[in-house]
Scaffold this motif. Structure first.
Motif, PDB file in Angstrom:
ATOM      1  N   PRO A  26       0.819  -1.216   0.000  1.00 27.57           N
ATOM      2  CA  PRO A  26       0.000   0.000   0.000  1.00 27.57           C
ATOM      3  C   PRO A  26       0.852   1.265   0.000  1.00 27.57           C
ATOM      4  O   PRO A  26       1.945   1.290   0.577  1.00 27.57           O
ATOM      5  N   GLU A  30      -3.028   4.441   1.715  1.00 25.29           N
ATOM      6  CA  GLU A  30      -3.819   3.240   1.469  1.00 25.29           C
ATOM      7  C   GLU A  30      -3.718   2.226   2.606  1.00 25.29           C
ATOM      8  O   GLU A  30      -2.746   2.234   3.377  1.00 25.29           O
ATOM      9  N   ASP A  74      -2.697   2.377   6.806  1.00 28.39           N
ATOM     10  CA  ASP A  74      -2.028   3.505   6.150  1.00 28.39           C
ATOM     11  C   ASP A  74      -1.029   4.112   7.133  1.00 28.39           C
ATOM     12  O   ASP A  74      -0.956   3.712   8.298  1.00 28.39           O
ATOM     13  N   PRO A 100      -7.496   3.250  -0.922  1.00 30.33           N
ATOM     14  CA  PRO A 100      -7.369   4.450  -0.085  1.00 30.33           C
ATOM     15  C   PRO A 100      -8.180   4.295   1.208  1.00 30.33           C
ATOM     16  O   PRO A 100      -9.324   3.838   1.166  1.00 30.33           O
TER      17      PRO A 100
END
Length: 322
Positions: A26, A30, A74, A100
């Motif tokens: 990621p 994300e 994230d 996201p």
């Protein structure tokens, strides 16, 4: 990780293949999700065939809707690792997907995966179309292809608002199922004339049509509207455009408009978005509205899942699990 991909558009059974791919990493904004379930929607099939509103960037995975567990957060740690989330993305037929963080929704506690993986697209489309339709208690709604997962949801939601619902099906055995869900009138268009039955039962026609089919059936549904009525088009299952009758539009003052969930949601305020999700999730959790599952298959058996999806008379969703 395993993923189902296509390198060219075409019939799913001809272009899809299972392959191994590196684990995705990621980006800062994300989260990485270990996908646990995804359902097969008509939009998935249209996307693979290159006939959807979004053009695939090849090679591409299939699927837009899923549920899974966050296994890497994230950089802000906004969604804790281990959180079960509902999400949409382009290409969910993979073991892991990066999305996201602001686009994932924590799954309500107690909601099983086979419900959570279909809690976004169809329920919110049904909710959004009813909200946009302007329909009031006692008015008539006509839903084409009403034995679909979406159709069943619309029937249940409309009945809660006191809206009368007429439906089209193509098999007699589907009639009883929809009547039990609350449909007031179910018409087998293979045997009955849609406009004739609608006019006999409603006297002047329906107020609104939700059309998922297009083609000749779409034209007949349009002709079933009362003066000043509105058709909302959100699908093209027949793969044929509606042959619009200009005289009908002019002399009956009819309106035809499109509906796409992505565009509708983009126009909502944060408060309206929250209300939409809260309403839909509460209905699903309380089972005020129910979703049906026909069968589940592991991701590796996507071909068998597609065959089950195409089976005539199917009355529930086909789920791909990991």
């Amino acid at each position: 990780m395993k993923q189902v991909v296509f390198y060219q558009t075409g019939l799913p059974e001809e272009v899809l293949q299972l392959e191994e791919a590196p684990m995705p990493e990621p980006r800062a904004h994300e989260v990485r999700i270990r996908v646990t379930a995804r359902n097969i929607n008509p939009s998935d099939i249209m996307f693979i065939r290159g006939m959807y509103g979004i053009t695939p960037k090849l090679p591409s995975s299939a699927g837009f809707e899923a549920v899974g567990i966050v296994d890497k957060s994230d950089e802000k740690g906004s969604i804790p690792v281990g959180t079960k989330v509902i999400f949409t993305a382009i290409g969910t037929w993979k073991e892991y997907v990066c999305v996201p963080s602001h686009m994932v929704i924590p799954s309500p506690a107690g909601m099983p995966d086979e419900v959570a993986c279909q809690a976004f697209v169809n329920p919110l489309t049904a909710y959004g179309m009813l909200e946009s339709s302007g329909l009031k208690e006692g008015q008539w709604l006509l839903v084409t292809a009403a034995a679909s997962a979406y159709g069943k949801l619309v029937i249940q939601m409309a009945k809660q608002k006191g809206i009368k619902v007429a439906c089209t099906v193509r098999r007699d055995e589907q009639k009883e199922i929809l009547v039990k869900l609350g449909a007031d009138l179910v018409i087998n268009t293979e045997k009955e004339k849609l406009q004739k039955v609608i006019m006999e039962q409603t006297q002047e026609g329906v107020d609104v049509v939700f059309d998922a089919v297009g083609g000749v059936l779409g034209a007949r549904a349009l002709a079933s509207l009362k003066t000043g009525g509105k058709m909302m088009v959100f699908g093209l299952l027949s793969l044929e455009n509606i042959p619009l009758n200009s005289g009908l539009l002019i002399f009956k003052n009819l309106k035809v408009e499109g509906f796409w969930l992505t565009t509708w949601m983009a126009g909502l305020s944060p408060e309206e978005t929250q209300k939409a999700f809260k309403t839909v999730f509460s209905h699903l959790l309380s089972q005020k509205i129910k979703v049906d599952v026909e069968a589940t298959f592991p991701l590796e058996q996507f071909r068998e899942a597609l065959a089950a999806y195409e089976k005539e008379g199917r009355n529930g969703k086909i789920i791909l699990t990991s």
